[in-house]
Motif scaffolding. Structure first.
Motif, mmCIF file in Angstrom:
data_model
loop_
_atom_site.group_PDB
_atom_site.id
_atom_site.type_symbol
_atom_site.label_atom_id
_atom_site.label_comp_id
_atom_site.label_asym_id
_atom_site.label_seq_id
_atom_site.Cartn_x
_atom_site.Cartn_y
_atom_site.Cartn_z
ATOM 1 N N ILE A 12 0.830 -1.206 0.000
ATOM 2 C CA ILE A 12 0.000 0.000 0.000
ATOM 3 C C ILE A 12 0.866 1.258 0.000
ATOM 4 O O ILE A 12 0.515 2.279 -0.605
ATOM 5 C CB ILE A 12 -0.978 -0.017 1.192
ATOM 6 N N GLN A 13 2.025 1.191 0.638
ATOM 7 C CA GLN A 13 2.928 2.350 0.656
ATOM 8 C C GLN A 13 3.525 2.639 -0.719
ATOM 9 O O GLN A 13 4.110 3.703 -0.935
ATOM 10 C CB GLN A 13 4.044 2.119 1.678
ATOM 11 N N ALA A 14 3.344 1.718 -1.671
ATOM 12 C CA ALA A 14 3.805 1.954 -3.045
ATOM 13 C C ALA A 14 2.837 2.830 -3.830
ATOM 14 O O ALA A 14 3.117 3.210 -4.969
ATOM 15 C CB ALA A 14 4.005 0.614 -3.757
ATOM 16 N N PHE A 15 1.679 3.135 -3.229
ATOM 17 C CA PHE A 15 0.680 3.998 -3.879
ATOM 18 C C PHE A 15 1.224 5.419 -4.015
ATOM 19 O O PHE A 15 1.752 5.995 -3.072
ATOM 20 C CB PHE A 15 -0.595 4.013 -3.035
ATOM 21 N N ILE A 16 1.118 5.998 -5.214
ATOM 22 C CA ILE A 16 1.497 7.393 -5.453
ATOM 23 C C ILE A 16 0.236 8.196 -5.703
ATOM 24 O O ILE A 16 -0.498 7.945 -6.661
ATOM 25 C CB ILE A 16 2.464 7.525 -6.642
ATOM 26 N N PHE A 17 -0.029 9.162 -4.840
ATOM 27 C CA PHE A 17 -1.240 9.975 -4.900
ATOM 28 C C PHE A 17 -1.192 10.935 -6.085
ATOM 29 O O PHE A 17 -0.174 11.571 -6.349
ATOM 30 C CB PHE A 17 -1.378 10.756 -3.587
ATOM 31 N N GLU A 18 -2.323 11.047 -6.805
ATOM 32 C CA GLU A 18 -2.443 12.017 -7.897
ATOM 33 C C GLU A 18 -3.436 13.122 -7.572
ATOM 34 O O GLU A 18 -3.119 14.297 -7.685
ATOM 35 C CB GLU A 18 -2.862 11.309 -9.199
ATOM 36 N N ARG A 19 -4.653 12.734 -7.160
ATOM 37 C CA ARG A 19 -5.625 13.767 -6.806
ATOM 38 C C ARG A 19 -6.762 13.176 -5.976
ATOM 39 O O ARG A 19 -6.973 11.957 -5.959
ATOM 40 C CB ARG A 19 -6.204 14.438 -8.050
#
Length: 321
Positions: A12-19
């Motif tokens: 889950i920490q591999a998630f990169i937030f966009e918007r």
């Protein structure tokens, strides 16, 4: 290396937030758009949606909320007999703070669905259904409901199935992904039909009454045996338009009213639907085909533009009467 399945903290920490897609203060939830790598430590990424919501309090924690769970508090204000504070909890295995739902990889349809949007009330006549809605449903690729097929075949979530009916108009009953599987006050089950030709509410016929009554009977029995909820403690309803076009029935605690999908304009009580089918003809045209249905439709829905345009014609007809 196999495809990434985001099921632990590292992935889950591999998630990169966009918007931010949406925030819902009433449901205490956020919907986030971002990406996950296709495989862990891979540079190729795909869209993903994280929906994060505060979990409800479990009744059995009531006695220990102030003495055991609270780690720190900060007073915001005091006025006479009223005091407001912020609080922080200790980590506790049986009392998670949030529930996280992940859609990965997410399609443009998913992104539109979970985005903030204005809702418009739509009147769907039988003519509009056959001209606009049915062709829309027929064009939906089977891949969109592959996860349903996996449940029906036993490939996925077989350990969660509470009841499986193998008759001609069969179904399975299992917990809905919106439920935390713990809190009885927010109990949420779903019954999924094994009949592939029943896509939505308008496809129901008198011959399906036994299936619908079976869902009521078995779900009530299961909930009473497992969780002690007595008769009358469940609300059964059907969505129109549904979130996916494979017939299913929503089953919730009768005291749970916290979701938009339970509102007038989308939810149809199962008892009312059964009553309509009981007075239906045996040969057709069938009553749910003949009805004009009114419902709320979000501006991001794939039907919105064509159905909204169709409303102008209905208004012109009404003004001529």
């Amino acid at each position: 290396m196999s495809k990434l399945i985001p099921r632990d903290l590292q992935s889950i920490q591999a998630f990169i937030f966009e918007r931010l897609l949406n925030e819902d203060p009433s449901a205490r939830s956020l919907a986030l758009l971002g990406t996950f790598p296709i495989k862990l430590d891979d540079h190729h990424r795909a869209p993903a949606i994280l929906r994060i919501e505060k979990t409800p309090f479990a009744a059995e924690l009531a006695q220990s909320l102030s003495s055991d769970l609270l780690h720190e508090v900060k007073c915001i204000e005091n006025n006479d007999i009223y005091t407001w504070l912020l609080g922080w909890f200790n980590r506790k295995e049986n009392a998670p703070d949030v529930k996280i739902n992940i859609i990965f990889p997410a399609t443009e349809v998913h992104i539109r669905k979970y985005s903030a949007q204005t809702t418009c009330m739509i009147r769907e006549t039988p003519e509009l259904f056959h001209k606009i809605v049915k062709p829309y449903i027929d064009k939906i690729p089977p891949s969109r409901t592959q996860w349903v097929e996996d449940i029906l075949s036993g490939k996925s979530e077989s350990h969660k199935v509470l009841h499986r009916d193998g008759t001609k108009f069969g179904y399975v009953i299992l917990p809905d992904m919106k439920w935390d599987l713990t809190t009885l006050s927010s109990l949420y089950l779903v019954a999924i039909s094994s009949c592939r030709d029943i896509k939505c509410l308008r496809d129901l016929r008198k011959q399906h009454i036994s299936m619908l009554r079976g869902v009521q009977h078995e779900a009530s029995r299961i909930v009473k045996e497992r969780w002690g909820l007595e008769s009358g403690g469940l609300r059964f309803f059907i969505h129109y338009q549904p979130s996916y076009y494979h017939f299913h029935v929503h089953i919730v605690n009768a005291n749970y009213c916290g979701l938009m999908g339970m509102c007038v304009g989308q939810a149809h009580l199962l008892d009312d639907v059964i009553s309509l089918l009981e007075i239906d003809s045996d040969t057709g045209p069938f009553i749910l085909e003949r009805m004009t249905l009114t419902y709320g439709l979000g501006e991001q829905h794939g039907l919105f533009e064509s159905m909204n345009a169709g409303q102008e014609r209905l208004r012109e007809i009404s003004s001529d009467l």
